[in-house]
Design a protein around this motif. Structure first.
Motif, PDB file in Angstrom:
ATOM      1  N   ALA A   1       0.857  -1.195  -0.241  1.00  0.00           N
ATOM      2  CA  ALA A   1       0.019  -0.012   0.019  1.00  0.00           C
ATOM      3  C   ALA A   1       0.943   1.271  -0.050  1.00  0.00           C
ATOM      4  N   ASN A   2       2.025   1.258   0.514  1.00  0.00           N
ATOM      5  CA  ASN A   2       2.914   2.630   0.742  1.00  0.00           C
ATOM      6  C   ASN A   2       4.272   2.085   1.338  1.00  0.00           C
TER       7      ASN A   2
ATOM      8  N   PRO B   1      -4.743  -4.707 -16.859  1.00  0.00           N
ATOM      9  CA  PRO B   1      -5.992  -3.886 -16.057  1.00  0.00           C
ATOM     10  C   PRO B   1      -5.465  -3.710 -14.440  1.00  0.00           C
ATOM     11  N   PHE B   2      -4.602  -4.570 -14.131  1.00  0.00           N
ATOM     12  CA  PHE B   2      -4.119  -4.569 -12.867  1.00  0.00           C
ATOM     13  C   PHE B   2      -3.090  -3.722 -12.609  1.00  0.00           C
ATOM     14  N   ASN B   3      -2.369  -3.356 -13.398  1.00  0.00           N
ATOM     15  CA  ASN B   3      -1.499  -2.175 -13.219  1.00  0.00           C
ATOM     16  C   ASN B   3      -1.995  -0.901 -13.127  1.00  0.00           C
ATOM     17  N   THR B   4      -1.967  -0.348 -11.946  1.00  0.00           N
ATOM     18  CA  THR B   4      -2.842   0.631 -11.356  1.00  0.00           C
ATOM     19  C   THR B   4      -2.002   1.898 -11.142  1.00  0.00           C
ATOM     20  N   GLY B   5      -0.811   1.821 -11.154  1.00  0.00           N
ATOM     21  CA  GLY B   5       0.189   2.996 -11.187  1.00  0.00           C
ATOM     22  C   GLY B   5       0.760   3.100  -9.691  1.00  0.00           C
ATOM     23  N   ALA B   6       0.588   1.944  -8.775  1.00  0.00           N
ATOM     24  CA  ALA B   6       0.758   1.872  -7.416  1.00  0.00           C
ATOM     25  C   ALA B   6       2.032   2.474  -7.063  1.00  0.00           C
ATOM     26  N   GLY B   7       3.079   1.871  -7.773  1.00  0.00           N
ATOM     27  CA  GLY B   7       4.577   2.331  -7.604  1.00  0.00           C
ATOM     28  C   GLY B   7       4.632   3.870  -7.772  1.00  0.00           C
ATOM     29  N   TYR B   8       3.868   4.399  -8.907  1.00  0.00           N
ATOM     30  CA  TYR B   8       3.989   5.937  -8.965  1.00  0.00           C
ATOM     31  C   TYR B   8       3.321   6.498  -7.894  1.00  0.00           C
ATOM     32  N   ALA B   9       2.217   6.055  -7.229  1.00  0.00           N
ATOM     33  CA  ALA B   9       1.321   6.807  -6.334  1.00  0.00           C
ATOM     34  C   ALA B   9       2.176   6.587  -5.267  1.00  0.00           C
ATOM     35  N   MET B  10       2.941   5.677  -4.551  1.00  0.00           N
ATOM     36  CA  MET B  10       3.794   5.362  -3.442  1.00  0.00           C
ATOM     37  C   MET B  10       4.884   6.442  -3.603  1.00  0.00           C
ATOM     38  N   GLY B  11       5.410   6.757  -4.636  1.00  0.00           N
ATOM     39  CA  GLY B  11       6.466   7.842  -4.674  1.00  0.00           C
ATOM     40  C   GLY B  11       5.901   9.314  -4.736  1.00  0.00           C
ATOM     41  N   ILE B  12       4.774   9.442  -5.302  1.00  0.00           N
ATOM     42  CA  ILE B  12       4.190  10.720  -5.063  1.00  0.00           C
ATOM     43  C   ILE B  12       3.861  11.062  -3.839  1.00  0.00           C
TER      44      ILE B  12
ATOM     45  N   TYR C   1     -10.577  -8.538  -0.761  1.00  0.00           N
ATOM     46  CA  TYR C   1     -10.394  -8.181  -2.374  1.00  0.00           C
ATOM     47  C   TYR C   1     -11.237  -6.749  -2.184  1.00  0.00           C
ATOM     48  N   ASP C   2     -12.173  -6.500  -1.798  1.00  0.00           N
ATOM     49  CA  ASP C   2     -12.450  -4.948  -1.769  1.00  0.00           C
ATOM     50  C   ASP C   2     -11.593  -4.039  -1.368  1.00  0.00           C
ATOM     51  N   LEU C   3     -10.841  -4.241  -0.205  1.00  0.00           N
ATOM     52  CA  LEU C   3      -9.699  -3.420   0.200  1.00  0.00           C
ATOM     53  C   LEU C   3      -8.746  -3.167  -0.759  1.00  0.00           C
ATOM     54  N   LEU C   4      -8.547  -4.390  -1.606  1.00  0.00           N
ATOM     55  CA  LEU C   4      -7.485  -4.164  -2.708  1.00  0.00           C
ATOM     56  C   LEU C   4      -8.043  -3.235  -4.013  1.00  0.00           C
ATOM     57  N   LYS C   5      -9.140  -3.200  -3.972  1.00  0.00           N
ATOM     58  CA  LYS C   5      -9.832  -2.450  -5.281  1.00  0.00           C
ATOM     59  C   LYS C   5     -10.007  -1.112  -4.824  1.00  0.00           C
ATOM     60  N   ILE C   6     -10.204  -0.841  -3.602  1.00  0.00           N
ATOM     61  CA  ILE C   6     -10.193   0.500  -2.930  1.00  0.00           C
ATOM     62  C   ILE C   6      -8.796   1.197  -3.028  1.00  0.00           C
ATOM     63  N   TYR C   7      -7.819   0.501  -2.665  1.00  0.00           N
ATOM     64  CA  TYR C   7      -6.638   0.934  -3.047  1.00  0.00           C
ATOM     65  C   TYR C   7      -5.875   1.177  -4.380  1.00  0.00           C
TER      66      TYR C   7
ATOM     67  N   LEU D   1      -8.182   2.076  -6.714  1.00  0.00           N
ATOM     68  CA  LEU D   1      -8.703   3.238  -7.113  1.00  0.00           C
ATOM     69  C   LEU D   1      -8.184   4.592  -6.720  1.00  0.00           C
ATOM     70  N   ARG D   2      -7.498   4.418  -5.510  1.00  0.00           N
ATOM     71  CA  ARG D   2      -6.932   5.522  -4.867  1.00  0.00           C
ATOM     72  C   ARG D   2      -5.553   5.736  -5.523  1.00  0.00           C
ATOM     73  N   GLU D   3      -4.904   4.478  -5.836  1.00  0.00           N
ATOM     74  CA  GLU D   3      -3.714   4.668  -6.521  1.00  0.00           C
ATOM     75  C   GLU D   3      -3.899   5.659  -8.038  1.00  0.00           C
ATOM     76  N   ARG D   4      -4.825   4.923  -8.691  1.00  0.00           N
ATOM     77  CA  ARG D   4      -5.280   5.841  -9.942  1.00  0.00           C
ATOM     78  C   ARG D   4      -5.637   7.241  -9.641  1.00  0.00           C
ATOM     79  N   LEU D   5      -6.149   7.486  -8.495  1.00  0.00           N
ATOM     80  CA  LEU D   5      -6.631   9.040  -8.364  1.00  0.00           C
ATOM     81  C   LEU D   5      -5.493   9.720  -8.227  1.00  0.00           C
ATOM     82  N   THR D   6      -4.593   9.157  -7.206  1.00  0.00           N
ATOM     83  CA  THR D   6      -3.417   9.960  -7.151  1.00  0.00           C
ATOM     84  C   THR D   6      -2.477  10.220  -8.399  1.00  0.00           C
ATOM     85  N   VAL D   7      -2.302   9.012  -9.227  1.00  0.00           N
ATOM     86  CA  VAL D   7      -1.533   9.391 -10.410  1.00  0.00           C
ATOM     87  C   VAL D   7      -2.392  10.358 -11.287  1.00  0.00           C
ATOM     88  N   ALA D   8      -3.699  10.179 -11.634  1.00  0.00           N
ATOM     89  CA  ALA D   8      -4.447  11.183 -12.289  1.00  0.00           C
ATOM     90  C   ALA D   8      -4.187  12.601 -11.861  1.00  0.00           C
ATOM     91  N   LYS D   9      -4.156  12.969 -10.650  1.00  0.00           N
ATOM     92  CA  LYS D   9      -4.183  14.220 -10.271  1.00  0.00           C
ATOM     93  C   LYS D   9      -2.773  14.845 -10.504  1.00  0.00           C
TER      94      LYS D   9
END
Length: 543
Positions: free
Chosen positions: A152-153, A209-220, A475-481, A483-491
């Motif tokens: 997650a982080n 589709p499972f590549n969500t930008g998690a690594g980017y989001a953690m760095g951001i 699995y819901d917790l995974l999907k929430i994270y 989504l939040r990773e994608r939002l961080t990258v999108a911003k």
């Protein structure tokens, strides 16, 4: 329950770069304790999960690594780091030999030379490339693999990475990894934009589709300097199946034609972004649909195409057969995909030095998350992993382990939340916002500043709502994270799009306020995010 793990090296992401780094680290220093955290299973995860039919970065006979550097810089319209490209290119052929020695089948001609497509890539039987890498990693007793663990982080203190934390995707176990050195080798970001297919088929896309930008989001989130997010990648693909077009263009020499049968590419240029722009422009000019010309190919070529797509994108072969529209008799319609953020094809990602060290201490990046070095593909990811492994092996003994424990309340709150919105509801809201106001597929990749400002406001509202989402299971917790990773990258992406006040890659985006190229922006657009605010930094290109 929090499970604590200590290691010398933590590798986040068990894809191509992560596994290759683990192999090379273990060869260099078999005493290193290495932990790999992968949210799926290393045998079939990442961009290579379903296989690949070519290694697209290779220095063919009669060419040099500098030739590859020149090609990549030209394709990126100048926005690339020459030193990063050269250090990668110098290793492309040696890592190809390495993966062949591990069991990958590379096609050979009658003289036992690699079968090439052009001078930059070689043909392979790569449906099992990921299982080959996974098997090689499992041979090393110093490597411990944590499958189905979503990170997650980072654990960060004073801009120094001390490890990371996350959770099992299958049972209620939280993980706290402490490490001397961390390698982030997750994938790029898909699913930020509304895809070609909506509804139940929305995950039928080019990039995983499972590549969500998690690594980017953690760095951001932890203040790392990021680079070139505005250099989005749009893939040119076969319509409906979103299958690759390179096999057609390079395999049988298919040219792009419009509905009038005209060869139009010569009017637009031939870089990756220009090929996408050509199709978009022809469609807008009323000359749609566009095709790759396959009518008239031989029976043998048709058979080879069907087999090739069965090897990497079976939907295309099945479409040909089920509709009885085989490529010898029917041209293949093409289209662009939604935008992706991916450092394996463009220069987007972490700002790194020649050793692939990020601006956060003890954190390295390789593969899709490492910025500045476009056109790396699979072998480029291997090359970067090897560079990182050599540097980590050199410095790890000089670093002390420093324990830090995360607060599990961050996860627990989602199980306690009550929300009027579902996770998918907010994902679709995000994708629709990005599509309509940040240059998505339905807008023909065009936007203006006013639209970007509106997108930013919408994303902030969606992000606030996402903090209140409810998780009924892991699995819901995974999907929430995700989504939040994608939002961080999108911003952050929106800030980059606003900052580059020009249109440099017309196929990847068109800034309607600044429709021409501006040499003032012959530079890197970088950013650092702190306390929720993103600061843009313009950095000069290296000579």
């Amino acid at each position: 329950m929090i499970e604590k793990i200590s290691a010398d090296v933590l590798i986040i992401g068990g894809g191509a770069a992560g596994l290759f780094a683990a192999i090379r680290l273990s060869e260099l220093n078999p005493d290193l304790k290495i932990a790999i955290a992968e949210k799926a299973d290393i045998r079939r995860s990442g961009c290579l999960a379903a296989g690949v039919n070519a290694l697209n970065a290779y220095i063919g006979e009669g060419h040099t690594p500098k030739d590859y550097v020149d090609y990549a810089i030209k394709d990126a319209h100048g926005i690339a780091d020459k030193n990063l490209l050269l250090t990668m290119s110098n290793r492309l052929n040696s890592v190809t030999k390495k993966i062949e020695s591990l069991g990958l089948v590379i096609l050979k001609d009658e003289k036992n030379n690699y079968v090439t497509r052009g001078w930059r890539n070689v043909k392979i039987n790569g449906e099992n490339i990921k299982t080959i890498l996974a098997a090689a990693v499992k041979n090393f007793s110093n490597v411990k693999i944590f499958n189905h663990v979503n990170i997650a982080n980072f654990l960060c203190e004073d801009e120094k990475i001390l490890g990371a934390y996350g959770f099992s995707t299958r049972e209620k176990i939280f993980y706290n990894f402490t490490a001397k050195v961390t390698l982030i080798s997750t994938g790029g970001a898909s699913g930020i934009y509304l895809p070609n297919h909506a509804g139940g088929s929305r995950h039928q896309m080019w990039y995983p589709p499972f590549n969500t930008g998690a690594g980017y989001a953690m760095g951001i989130r932890n203040g790392a300097e990021m680079t070139t997010f505005e250099m989005r990648f749009i893939a040119l693909r076969c319509k409906d199946t979103i299958a690759p077009t390179g096999t057609l263009a390079q395999g049988v020499g298919s040219a792009q034609i419009n509905s009038h049968g005209e060869l139009f590419q010569k009017n637009y240029g031939n870089t990756t972004s220009e090929r996408v722009f050509a199709v978009t422009a022809e469609n807008l000019a009323g000359r749609a649909p566009c095709y790759l010309k396959t009518v008239g190919i031989t029976d043998e070529q048709e058979k080879d195409l069907i087999n090739a797509y069965l090897n990497m994108s079976p939907a295309q072969s099945l479409k040909w057969i089920e509709t009885n529209q085989l490529p010898k008799n029917f041209n293949v319609e093409i289209c662009g995909t939604e935008p992706y953020i991916i450092g394996g094809h463009t220069a987007a990602g972490y700002r790194v030095d020649e050793n692939r060290q990020t601006t956060l201490k003890n954190l390295f990046a390789a593969g899709d998350v490492a910025g500045g070095c476009p056109q790396k593909y699979v072998t480029g990811a291997f090359a970067e992993a090897e560079i990182v492994a050599e540097k980590i092996s050199e410095i790890t003994d000089k670093i002390s382990l420093q324990e830090k424990i995360f607060d599990a309340a961050e996860f627990e709150k989602f199980f306690e939340n009550k929300s009027a919105f579902g996770i998918d509801d907010l994902e679709i809201a995000m994708q629709t916002t990005m599509d309509e106001y940040a240059g998505g597929l339905t807008q023909n990749y065009r936007f203006n500043t006013a639209q970007l400002n509106l997108a930013k406001k919408n994303l902030e509202r969606i992000e606030n709502l996402s903090a209140k989402l409810h998780a009924a299971e892991m699995y819901d917790l995974l999907k929430i994270y995700e989504l939040r990773e994608r939002l961080t990258v999108a911003k952050v992406l929106i800030e980059h799009l606003k900052a580059r006040q020009e249109t440099r890659w017309a196929g990847f985006y068109q800034n309607l306020d600044f429709p021409e190229r501006n040499e003032k922006f012959n530079c890197f657009v970088n950013s650092v995010t702190k306390d929720g605010e993103t600061k843009i930094i313009l950095r000069e290109l290296q000579n």
